[in-house]
Design a protein around this motif. Structure first.
Motif, PDB file in Angstrom:
ATOM      1  N   ARG A   1      -3.540   1.332  13.551  1.00 19.42           N
ATOM      2  CA  ARG A   1      -3.189   0.080  12.901  1.00 19.42           C
ATOM      3  C   ARG A   1      -4.093  -0.157  11.682  1.00 19.42           C
ATOM      4  O   ARG A   1      -3.632  -0.615  10.631  1.00 19.42           O
ATOM      5  CB  ARG A   1      -3.349  -1.072  13.905  1.00 19.42           C
ATOM      6  N   ALA A   2      -5.361   0.172  11.787  1.00 12.62           N
ATOM      7  CA  ALA A   2      -6.292  -0.046  10.684  1.00 12.62           C
ATOM      8  C   ALA A   2      -5.945   0.824   9.482  1.00 12.62           C
ATOM      9  O   ALA A   2      -6.186   0.436   8.344  1.00 12.62           O
ATOM     10  CB  ALA A   2      -7.718   0.263  11.148  1.00 12.62           C
ATOM     11  N   LEU A   3      -5.357   1.986   9.714  1.00 13.08           N
ATOM     12  CA  LEU A   3      -4.972   2.854   8.603  1.00 13.08           C
ATOM     13  C   LEU A   3      -3.754   2.322   7.861  1.00 13.08           C
ATOM     14  O   LEU A   3      -3.650   2.465   6.649  1.00 13.08           O
ATOM     15  CB  LEU A   3      -4.649   4.266   9.113  1.00 13.08           C
ATOM     16  N   ASP A   4      -2.811   1.713   8.610  1.00 12.31           N
ATOM     17  CA  ASP A   4      -1.541   1.295   8.023  1.00 12.31           C
ATOM     18  C   ASP A   4      -1.682   0.082   7.114  1.00 12.31           C
ATOM     19  O   ASP A   4      -0.987  -0.026   6.121  1.00 12.31           O
ATOM     20  CB  ASP A   4      -0.526   0.971   9.132  1.00 12.31           C
ATOM     21  N   ILE A   5      -2.558  -0.884   7.456  1.00 11.18           N
ATOM     22  CA  ILE A   5      -2.614  -2.145   6.733  1.00 11.18           C
ATOM     23  C   ILE A   5      -3.863  -2.169   5.858  1.00 11.18           C
ATOM     24  O   ILE A   5      -4.969  -2.269   6.370  1.00 11.18           O
ATOM     25  CB  ILE A   5      -2.618  -3.339   7.714  1.00 11.18           C
ATOM     26  N   PRO A   6      -3.728  -2.026   4.522  1.00  6.30           N
ATOM     27  CA  PRO A   6      -4.898  -2.130   3.666  1.00  6.30           C
ATOM     28  C   PRO A   6      -5.358  -3.581   3.566  1.00  6.30           C
ATOM     29  O   PRO A   6      -4.545  -4.505   3.679  1.00  6.30           O
ATOM     30  CB  PRO A   6      -4.391  -1.621   2.314  1.00  6.30           C
ATOM     31  N   ASN A   7      -6.657  -3.803   3.352  1.00  3.21           N
ATOM     32  CA  ASN A   7      -7.206  -5.155   3.234  1.00  3.21           C
ATOM     33  C   ASN A   7      -6.945  -5.666   1.824  1.00  3.21           C
ATOM     34  O   ASN A   7      -7.697  -5.383   0.902  1.00  3.21           O
ATOM     35  CB  ASN A   7      -8.703  -5.139   3.538  1.00  3.21           C
ATOM     36  N   LEU A   8      -5.854  -6.408   1.684  1.00  4.93           N
ATOM     37  CA  LEU A   8      -5.471  -6.905   0.366  1.00  4.93           C
ATOM     38  C   LEU A   8      -6.115  -8.258   0.115  1.00  4.93           C
ATOM     39  O   LEU A   8      -6.250  -9.084   1.013  1.00  4.93           O
ATOM     40  CB  LEU A   8      -3.948  -7.037   0.269  1.00  4.93           C
ATOM     41  N   THR A   9      -6.511  -8.479  -1.142  1.00  9.15           N
ATOM     42  CA  THR A   9      -7.048  -9.754  -1.565  1.00  9.15           C
ATOM     43  C   THR A   9      -6.587  -9.991  -2.999  1.00  9.15           C
ATOM     44  O   THR A   9      -5.914  -9.146  -3.585  1.00  9.15           O
ATOM     45  CB  THR A   9      -8.588  -9.763  -1.458  1.00  9.15           C
ATOM     46  N   THR A  10      -6.938 -11.159  -3.562  1.00 10.39           N
ATOM     47  CA  THR A  10      -6.545 -11.419  -4.945  1.00 10.39           C
ATOM     48  C   THR A  10      -7.760 -11.254  -5.859  1.00 10.39           C
ATOM     49  O   THR A  10      -8.877 -11.571  -5.482  1.00 10.39           O
ATOM     50  CB  THR A  10      -5.966 -12.830  -5.113  1.00 10.39           C
TER      51      THR A  10
ATOM     52  N   ARG B   1      -7.131   4.290  20.340  1.00  8.11           N
ATOM     53  CA  ARG B   1      -6.382   4.940  19.251  1.00  8.11           C
ATOM     54  C   ARG B   1      -5.322   4.034  18.650  1.00  8.11           C
ATOM     55  O   ARG B   1      -5.007   4.151  17.463  1.00  8.11           O
ATOM     56  CB  ARG B   1      -5.752   6.230  19.767  1.00  8.11           C
ATOM     57  N   ALA B   2      -4.775   3.103  19.434  1.00  8.25           N
ATOM     58  CA  ALA B   2      -3.764   2.176  18.926  1.00  8.25           C
ATOM     59  C   ALA B   2      -4.340   1.343  17.787  1.00  8.25           C
ATOM     60  O   ALA B   2      -3.694   1.132  16.761  1.00  8.25           O
ATOM     61  CB  ALA B   2      -3.272   1.272  20.049  1.00  8.25           C
ATOM     62  N   HIS B   3      -5.572   0.864  17.938  1.00  9.30           N
ATOM     63  CA  HIS B   3      -6.191   0.043  16.905  1.00  9.30           C
ATOM     64  C   HIS B   3      -6.577   0.884  15.699  1.00  9.30           C
ATOM     65  O   HIS B   3      -6.527   0.406  14.576  1.00  9.30           O
ATOM     66  CB  HIS B   3      -7.407  -0.701  17.468  1.00  9.30           C
ATOM     67  N   TRP B   4      -6.975   2.131  15.950  1.00  9.48           N
ATOM     68  CA  TRP B   4      -7.359   3.016  14.859  1.00  9.48           C
ATOM     69  C   TRP B   4      -6.161   3.279  13.934  1.00  9.48           C
ATOM     70  O   TRP B   4      -6.276   3.222  12.711  1.00  9.48           O
ATOM     71  CB  TRP B   4      -7.880   4.335  15.446  1.00  9.48           C
TER      72      TRP B   4
END
Ligand SMILES: [Zn+2]
Length: 63
Positions: free
Chosen positions: A22-31, A17-20
């Motif tokens: 974390r995956a919600l909090d940080i969106p995969n940003l790119t340029t 659940r800790a990793h789950w």
């Protein structure tokens, strides 16, 4: 129906659940390749309204 051989420990549940969370909090940003603005991966660019080289509307700054 096959069943799990052992009960999942509280520790193992917590690690999963800790990793789950974390995956919600940080969106995969790119340029964006068109306008080089920050955008979320695999989504339409909000500043130039293009995705994979195709335009999907009029950009907000040209409306
Ligand atoms: Zn763009």
């Amino acid at each position: 129906m096959p069943q799990p051989k052992k009960k999942t420990s509280n520790s193992k549940t917590g690690h999963r659940r800790a990793h789950w969370i974390r995956a919600l909090d940080i969106p995969n940003l790119t340029t964006c390749p068109q306008c080089h603005a920050a955008k979320i991966q695999h989504t339409l660019c909000q500043s130039c309204m293009t995705y994979k080289g195709r335009s999907y509307g009029v950009p907000a700054n040209e409306r």
